[in-house]
Write a protein that holds these residues in place. Structure first.
Motif, PDB file in Angstrom:
ATOM      1  N   ARG A   1       0.765  -1.027  -0.130  1.00  0.00           N
ATOM      2  CA  ARG A   1      -0.013   0.036  -0.061  1.00  0.00           C
ATOM      3  C   ARG A   1       0.910   1.490   0.195  1.00  0.00           C
ATOM      4  O   ARG A   1       0.027   2.563  -0.318  1.00  0.00           O
ATOM      5  CB  ARG A   1      -0.718  -0.181   1.415  1.00  0.00           C
ATOM      6  CG  ARG A   1      -2.158  -1.097   0.779  1.00  0.00           C
ATOM      7  CD  ARG A   1      -3.179  -0.633   2.298  1.00  0.00           C
ATOM      8  NE  ARG A   1      -2.488  -1.043   4.137  1.00  0.00           N
ATOM      9  CZ  ARG A   1      -2.395  -0.627   4.774  1.00  0.00           C
ATOM     10  NH1 ARG A   1      -2.256   0.957   4.144  1.00  0.00           N
ATOM     11  NH2 ARG A   1      -1.426  -0.981   5.557  1.00  0.00           N
TER      12      ARG A   1
ATOM     13  N   GLU B   1       2.780   3.798  -4.951  1.00  0.00           N
ATOM     14  CA  GLU B   1       1.161   4.711  -6.273  1.00  0.00           C
ATOM     15  C   GLU B   1       1.484   4.382  -6.975  1.00  0.00           C
ATOM     16  O   GLU B   1       2.109   4.303  -7.962  1.00  0.00           O
ATOM     17  CB  GLU B   1       2.655   6.284  -6.054  1.00  0.00           C
ATOM     18  CG  GLU B   1       1.677   6.964  -6.640  1.00  0.00           C
ATOM     19  CD  GLU B   1       0.243   7.753  -5.879  1.00  0.00           C
ATOM     20  OE1 GLU B   1      -0.681   7.691  -6.071  1.00  0.00           O
ATOM     21  OE2 GLU B   1       0.327   7.454  -4.677  1.00  0.00           O
TER      22      GLU B   1
ATOM     23  N   ASP C   1     -10.113   1.945   2.575  1.00  0.00           N
ATOM     24  CA  ASP C   1      -9.493   3.481   2.638  1.00  0.00           C
ATOM     25  C   ASP C   1      -8.534   3.837   1.355  1.00  0.00           C
ATOM     26  O   ASP C   1      -8.668   4.666   1.078  1.00  0.00           O
ATOM     27  CB  ASP C   1      -9.005   3.539   3.973  1.00  0.00           C
ATOM     28  CG  ASP C   1     -10.420   3.464   4.758  1.00  0.00           C
ATOM     29  OD1 ASP C   1     -11.137   3.574   4.251  1.00  0.00           O
ATOM     30  OD2 ASP C   1     -10.052   3.467   6.400  1.00  0.00           O
ATOM     31  N   HIS C   2      -7.611   2.793   1.308  1.00  0.00           N
ATOM     32  CA  HIS C   2      -6.280   2.920   0.665  1.00  0.00           C
ATOM     33  C   HIS C   2      -6.568   2.906  -0.668  1.00  0.00           C
ATOM     34  O   HIS C   2      -6.624   4.325  -1.290  1.00  0.00           O
ATOM     35  CB  HIS C   2      -5.890   1.818   0.456  1.00  0.00           C
ATOM     36  CG  HIS C   2      -4.301   1.516  -0.293  1.00  0.00           C
ATOM     37  ND1 HIS C   2      -3.460   2.488  -0.129  1.00  0.00           N
ATOM     38  CD2 HIS C   2      -4.524   0.856  -1.690  1.00  0.00           C
ATOM     39  CE1 HIS C   2      -2.668   1.868  -1.281  1.00  0.00           C
ATOM     40  NE2 HIS C   2      -2.624   1.267  -2.562  1.00  0.00           N
TER      41      HIS C   2
ATOM     42  N   ARG D   1      -9.511   4.277  -1.667  1.00  0.00           N
ATOM     43  CA  ARG D   1     -11.364   5.458  -1.863  1.00  0.00           C
ATOM     44  C   ARG D   1     -10.426   7.179  -1.379  1.00  0.00           C
ATOM     45  O   ARG D   1     -10.265   7.625  -2.346  1.00  0.00           O
ATOM     46  CB  ARG D   1     -11.862   5.632  -0.384  1.00  0.00           C
ATOM     47  CG  ARG D   1     -12.714   4.689  -0.296  1.00  0.00           C
ATOM     48  CD  ARG D   1     -13.946   4.979   1.012  1.00  0.00           C
ATOM     49  NE  ARG D   1     -15.018   3.571   0.755  1.00  0.00           N
ATOM     50  CZ  ARG D   1     -15.910   3.942   1.834  1.00  0.00           C
ATOM     51  NH1 ARG D   1     -15.777   4.349   3.375  1.00  0.00           N
ATOM     52  NH2 ARG D   1     -16.846   3.266   1.850  1.00  0.00           N
ATOM     53  N   VAL D   2      -8.799   6.991  -0.833  1.00  0.00           N
ATOM     54  CA  VAL D   2      -7.871   7.923  -0.696  1.00  0.00           C
ATOM     55  C   VAL D   2      -7.593   8.003  -2.695  1.00  0.00           C
ATOM     56  O   VAL D   2      -7.834   9.653  -2.634  1.00  0.00           O
ATOM     57  CB  VAL D   2      -6.931   7.673   0.037  1.00  0.00           C
ATOM     58  CG1 VAL D   2      -5.875   8.703   0.020  1.00  0.00           C
ATOM     59  CG2 VAL D   2      -7.651   8.379   1.014  1.00  0.00           C
ATOM     60  N   ARG D   3      -7.492   6.953  -3.315  1.00  0.00           N
ATOM     61  CA  ARG D   3      -6.806   7.640  -4.732  1.00  0.00           C
ATOM     62  C   ARG D   3      -7.821   7.425  -5.782  1.00  0.00           C
ATOM     63  O   ARG D   3      -7.486   6.948  -6.807  1.00  0.00           O
ATOM     64  CB  ARG D   3      -5.781   6.322  -4.682  1.00  0.00           C
ATOM     65  CG  ARG D   3      -5.045   5.914  -4.040  1.00  0.00           C
ATOM     66  CD  ARG D   3      -3.747   5.054  -3.503  1.00  0.00           C
ATOM     67  NE  ARG D   3      -2.422   5.627  -3.101  1.00  0.00           N
ATOM     68  CZ  ARG D   3      -2.778   5.332  -1.694  1.00  0.00           C
ATOM     69  NH1 ARG D   3      -3.838   5.480  -0.948  1.00  0.00           N
ATOM     70  NH2 ARG D   3      -1.629   5.630  -1.231  1.00  0.00           N
TER      71      ARG D   3
END
Length: 895
Positions: free
Chosen positions: A232, A235, A259-260, A262-264
């Motif tokens: 994670r 990038e 969450d990983h 969603r943020v991206r």
């Protein structure tokens, strides 16, 4: 050609990339079309054939698989490294062709079939996949072309796949999930990247990123492995979604990857499926993946889910558990066990998954167990999956198996073993003696990454065969160590009032029996010993052994004491570490008795220390012809008596007096019922209060009581060390260990560097601090087996060594003191002191064993036979006292 459009995008034969490889090479749809057609021509189309393929992840396998399907044949995708299954399959299903790698080259071999099973294959049959975790005779799931086509389009629909998508193929091709990734991307016109590296590779994320993959699919084990490589932290800009299926991913990892992504700006799909449904059955829309991570979601497009009770009646209400049933065009034709079964048509319309599920008010389903993962233990119906979920909610990963005789949990972290057992006892309402926890380095897994429960069950049954003999010999060892107290198979080390000395003696006895002791074994009934792994003689010679840290520290401490007393080098940390271990042992073995007010059990171990001590005091009294009252009253360490005046034995024995006074302090503290209640409610916080009081006494009382340098032998000077050890035994949570380590760093650091008067004091407190940190963060120390046995021998002989080691230079070697060079004298004195301790310990063990075997002419095996009905789970509640004592004795230590 097949009547479905699974190959419509391939048939377009354009220049879009279909397969992409790690070396940069690509195979276009035009090239894939040509190669699959050539393979189809090799097989011919006149008669439907069965082709068994060794399903490695390679372009050769993908081309052959697609080519065989395009020609209208049936394909069996077999695990590439399972020779047993391949032989069983060949015998049962008699394929017409096999494709496998031979001497580094892929070869299509036409097989010679027997006359059996001459019926033609059914026209709809497309694919055979072996059921997950199958054993014994080969059993296959029969899937049709329509099954594959429907499931591929359904997956492509809810994942919104397009020709711009590229997936990373990291799943096996003999696994329905892996094939579904291939199918869904081909029907969407996307591409498939074959990375050529495992998910555990440090280069995996980089390779995925450079390939331009837009999605990645894995099983739960894939994500567990990816976490170890810090996947994670990379990038991956092109990655727009990831998926998981093939088992239950822990809620923590679901939240992390949700969450990983969603943020991206990406999405995380949690999916559920079975091979019998061509792969996928349900999915959770990413926008609905809130904090109910245990849900499997809703049915895939084109399918439907429902629940039925044990009689098959529909269950329409939410919150009611029943068997999950799936219907849809991707449901298999049926099972097959031999070639003749392949002539049959579709026989299944609704798939009874075997999973127990519930539907919530929003219409989402969640799995709560499995029909075959249940057992009726002591009259209670226990679901293994539910128990695993209970542990998962506590942040513990475990694999559970069991049968009517009890539950068995497998964990990879020895530090949580006793906690797991306590949680399972509370959640299942089973007696403690029917729940066992085994530690292992890794959980066995199938090729799909799922836990291999069949193997765990086989191991459980195999070890149970040895349980009778193991329990007999173990009971024998207990009877010898605890002589003259009666022992039965429902007793535990703690319930018998075991102490640190007996712990060491019993550890050595059980090691000789080849019993591999799991963490927390001292709280477990003797009856469970047969379920634990046995150490073979060869492994005892060659293996690395994991010894309890306190055992290793005890051996090191007595070595420091013996050397320091002989050489007067600045290494006085041995006695301090021994005080630390006194407190740790009290927390580990006697805390349950202190906290319940059972002082008879709590103080009983003192007998084993005081009787040998008083024998030495009597010996001095006879030689001196004077009574050393200070030593008899165990108060000589307070500085009012002198050995030169025969008022006390030599200062060497101050440690025994400090030990007895420590027990007295603990008894006075816990004699108050209100104090015991407070200690039971908040054991670690209460222990910190005790530590604070002991530290205050250490700094204040020397100012009020002036006895000069003799104060280093007093109880108030060293009690804080014992309570540091007690707190270490009570510190079961990470935050508690951090707090205790911080307090120790402050107090012991001050004593080592600010209050110090010579270098020996600094070394002493640094040694004690290092020992405390080891107790907190290293439950076991791995050593070569031969060193481990030597450390165990020294540790088990520590007490007699402490009592007797100075008799060697001061009595036995006196005539040679002037004749020997000083270094030789020191070496002989040190080694002789250790030898005397070992000899004395072995002599006492032989005497104790002889008395135990002769006790009332009853051998331990007879005691064992009297309690034999317990072996098969009968009368499990007929001795609740022992069960309660075992649980009560274990609770405070693991709090």
């Amino acid at each position: 050609m097949t009547p479905v459009d699974l190959f419509s995008e391939i048939a377009r034969a354009d220049d879009r990339a279909a397969l992409v490889f790690a070396d940069g090479r690509t195979l276009s749809y035009a090239e894939l079309n040509a190669r699959t057609l050539r393979f189809a021509e090799r097989l011919g189309r006149a008669e439907k054939r069965l082709i068994a393929i060794s399903a490695e992840v390679s372009e050769h396998v993908i081309v052959a698989y697609l080519g065989a399907l395009r020609a209208g044949h049936a394909v069996a995708m077999l695990p590439p490294c399972d020779d047993r299954l391949r032989r069983d399959f060949l015998s049962a299903f008699q394929p017409d062709f096999t494709l496998r790698s031979i001497d580094g080259r892929w070869r299509l071999v036409e097989e010679v079939r027997s006359g059996d099973g001459t019926e033609p294959l059914h026209a709809d049959l497309a694919l055979l996949l072996m059921t997950s975790g199958s054993s014994g005779a080969a059993k296959a799931v029969r899937l049709s072309y329509a099954n594959l086509d429907a499931n591929a389009h359904s997956i492509a629909s809810y994942l919104e796949l397009s020709s711009a998508d590229r997936t990373a193929l990291v799943l096996p091709l003999h696994y329905s999930y892996g094939l579904s990734v291939v199918h869904s991307h081909l029907v969407a016109g996307g591409s498939i990247f074959i990375p050529g590296v495992s998910v555990v590779s440090d280069n995996f994320a980089r390779v995925i990123g450079e390939s331009g993959c837009t999605n990645l699919s894995g099983v739960p084990y894939s994500y567990e492995l990816m976490e170890k490589t810090r996947f994670r932290t990379n990038e991956l800009k092109a990655l727009r979604f990831i998926t998981v299926a093939g088992g239950r991913l822990t809620p923590e990892l679901i939240r992390l990857y949700r969450d990983h992504m969603r943020v991206r700006g990406g999405r995380f799909f949690v999916m559920y499926g079975q091979t019998e449904a061509s792969a996928r059955i349900a999915f959770v829309p990413p926008e609905s993946l809130s904090d109910n991570e245990e849900r499997i979601g809703v049915a895939i497009p084109g399918g439907s889910l429902s629940l039925v009770d044990d009689e098959g009646h529909p269950l329409d209400r939410s919150g009611v558990a029943g068997e999950l049933v799936y219907t849809g065009p991707n449901v298999m034709m049926g099972y097959g066990t031999d070639r003749s079964d392949l002539a049959r048509g579709a026989e299944v319309t609704a798939l009874h998954t075997g999973d127990i599920a519930m539907r919530d008010e929003q219409g989402f389903f969640r799995i709560v167990g499995r029909k075959s993962r249940f057992a009726k233990v002591a009259g209670l119906r226990i679901g293994f999956d539910i128990m695993e979920q209970v542990l998962a909610e506590e942040g513990i990963a475990a694999a559970l198996v069991g049968d009517d005789e009890g539950l068995q949990a497998h964990v990879t972290d020895a530090r949580v073993a006793e906690r797991v057992r306590r949680i399972l006892v509370e959640a299942s309402h089973l007696p403690a003696n029917l729940v066992s926890v085994l530690e292992r380095r890794d959980l066995p897994r199938l090729a799909s990454g799922k836990i291999d429960y069949a193997r765990l069950t086989e191991e459980m049954l195999e070890t149970r065969k040895k349980s009778h003999a193991a329990a007999v010999s173990t009971l024998d060892a207990y009877a010898r160590v605890f002589y003259p107290h009666a022992v039965n198979r429902n007793d535990s080390f703690v319930s018998l009032g075991g102490d640190s000395l007996r712990f060491l003696q019993l550890t050595m006895e059980l090691d000789c029996l080849g019993v591999a002791l799991p963490e927390g074994w001292e709280h477990r009934p003797i009856a469970e010993f047969g379920m634990w792994p046995q150490v073979t003689p060869s492994s005892r010679i060659a293996e690395i052994r994991a010894l309890p840290t306190d055992l290793v520290l005890r051996a090191i401490a007595i070595l420091l004491v013996v050397v320091h007393h002989e050489m007067l080098w600045p290494i006085p940390g041995g006695s301090g570490v021994m005080l630390l271990l006194v407190g740790f042992s009290l927390a580990r073995f006697q805390s349950g008795h202190f906290l319940t007010g059972d002082f008879r059990q709590a103080l009983r171990p003192a007998i084993n220390v005081l009787i040998p001590y008083f024998l030495i005091v009597v010996a001095y009294a006879l030689v001196w012809r004077a009574v050393p009252w200070a030593s008899i009253t165990l108060t000589g360490n307070f500085g009012y008596a002198e050995p030169a005046r025969h008022e006390m034995v030599p200062f060497l024995y101050w440690f025994i007096e400090a030990y007895a006074q420590t027990l007295l302090v603990f008894s006075l503290i816990f004699a108050v019922p209100a104090v015991r209640r407070l200690a039971r409610a908040q054991p670690f916080a209460f222990s910190l209060v005790l530590l604070g009081l002991a530290i205050a006494a250490r700094f204040s009382l020397p100012l009020l009581i002036e006895i000069g340098q003799r104060q280093i032998f007093t109880i108030y000077w060293g009690l804080h060390l014992g309570i540091f050890g007690w707190c270490a035994g009570m510190a079961g949570k990470p935050v508690q260990r951090i707090i205790l380590a911080a307090v120790a760093a402050a107090v012991l650091g001050y004593l080592a560097f600010w209050e110090t008067v010579w270098i020996g004091t600094t070394i002493k407190y640094l040694t004690i601090f290092a020992a405390l940190i080891a107790l907190l963060y290293m439950p076991r120390i791995r050593l070569p087996a031969y060193i481990g046995r030597l450390m165990t021998l020294i540790a088990v002989s520590a007490f007699p060594t402490y009592l007797l080691h100075r008799f060697v230079p001061e009595l036995l070697m006196t005539p040679a003191s002037g004749a020997l060079p000083i270094p030789v004298f020191h070496l002989l004195a040190i080694s002789g002191g250790l030898a005397v301790g070992v000899i004395a310990n072995k002599s006492w063990a032989q005497l104790r064993n002889g008395m135990a075997m002769a006790r009332n002419s009853v051998r331990p095996t007879q005691l064992y036979r009297r309690s034999a009905p317990f072996l098969n789970g009968a009368n499990v509640n007929s001795n609740p006292t022992n069960i309660e004592r075992t649980v009560a004795g274990g609770a405070p230590h693991s709090a």
